[in-house]
Design an enzyme around this catalytic site. Structure first.
Site, PDB file in Angstrom:
ATOM      1  CB  THR A  97      -1.085  -0.025   1.313  1.00 16.99           C
ATOM      2  OG1 THR A  97      -1.929  -1.109   1.369  1.00 16.99           O
ATOM      3  CG2 THR A  97      -1.751   1.394   1.250  1.00 16.99           C
ATOM      4  CE  LYS A 172      -5.623  -1.037   1.427  1.00 16.53           C
ATOM      5  NZ  LYS A 172      -4.218  -1.966   1.682  1.00 16.53           N
ATOM      6  CE  LYS A 240       1.516   2.293   4.599  1.00 14.36           C
ATOM      7  NZ  LYS A 240       1.977   1.021   3.573  1.00 14.36           N
TER       8      LYS A 240
END
Length: 288
Positions: A97, A172, A240
């Site tokens: 990611t 995502k 994050k």
């Protein structure tokens, strides 16, 4: 069957690589901590190498799942990076990611070598990786995607090309935006129910069958009610991811007030010592 490599044997990569081997692919693995790669080979077969460059040599598809943009640049473009040995026609599939920006950067770099790059972040967490039922959202060119998709399905239940390079990462980001809002709403609902003196298990059982139902409610409602968070997708990882989301929103002008607020709520959880708690621990800050 394909000759494949997997770079990064963390909580996601370790079982994902295992599923590739179980499906009959010829698997080479690399991990920054070499002992973990050696352990993977002792358990699953295949071979371990000591650099990402070695991992890419002669392979059809190179998979990666590392920590962030910087880690990804190191294992791809660094002196011993995979792109130093990526052969023409090979495909690099990145499950990290990361930002859409680095996906586009690596897509260009791969093309210069006559290879292909697909950004392919996943959803489903550690359990999804262990059970081989991840959802994979991809960005890149149609032809290499079509070649890689059957191999990706070794550890996925759904995989789709969402658009050009970076589209997988952008999808995502939407996934994480939606999760953040749902978990905060579920936290507030359970907290409210407790204060009102209701049987929370009964409440969740009823409302999960209606419009309020969600994956988070089905899979995290009970543990949230019990105050158990020592599993799942860590708060540090979610922060994050949300930092990537908010940085992208600043570029494209999207307004994400709830996401920004929930990000700060997760910062509160970190200050409580919950860095490695599951993301459902948002409820803990309401009940401290």
């Amino acid at each position: 069957m394909a000759k494949v490599s997997f770079i990064g044997l963390g909580v996601m990569g370790y079982p994902m690589a295992r599923h590739l081997k179980a499906k009959g692919h010829e698997v080479t693995v690399y991990n920054r901590t070499a002992e973990k790669a050696d352990r993977w080979v002792s358990e699953n077969g295949g071979r371990a190498v000591r650099t990402p460059r070695e991992a890419a040599e002669g392979q059809d598809i190179v998979f990666a799942c590392v920590g962030n943009d910087d880690d990804l640049r190191q294992v791809t473009l660094g002196p011993d990076g995979a792109f130093q040995a990526l052969r023409p026609g090979a495909i690099f599939v990145d499950h990290t990611t990361a930002s859409a920006e680095i996906a586009r950067e690596l897509h260009r770099a791969a093309k210069e070598k006559g290879a292909a790059f697909i950004d392919a972040p996943v959803s489903g967490g550690q359990a999804g990786a262990e059970n081989g039922v991840l959802t994979v959202m991809c960005g890149g060119d149609a032809e290499p995607y079509a070649e890689a998709e059957p191999v990706i399905m070794s550890f996925a239940r759904a995989c789709r090309l969402m658009g050009p390079a970076g589209a997988g990462q952008l999808t995502k980001m939407i996934n994480q935006i939606c999760i953040a809002g749902v978990v905060q709403g579920l936290s507030e609902g359970i907290h409210f129910g407790k204060r009102a003196g209701l049987d929370i298990e009964a409440v969740l059982d009823v409302i999960s069958k209606g419009a309020a139902g969600s994956w988070q409610m089905e899979n995290r409602g009970r543990t949230m009610n019990e105050g158990r968070f020592d599993f799942g997708f860590a708060v540090d990882w979610m922060r994050k991811d949300l930092a990537i989301v908010l940085a992208e929103a600043r570029k494209n002008g999207a307004q994400l007030p709830v996401t920004a607020l929930v990000d700060q709520f997760y910062a509160d959880v970190q200050r409580m010592g919950g860095n490695r708690w599951d993301t459902s621990s948002l409820i803990a800050r309401l009940e401290r």
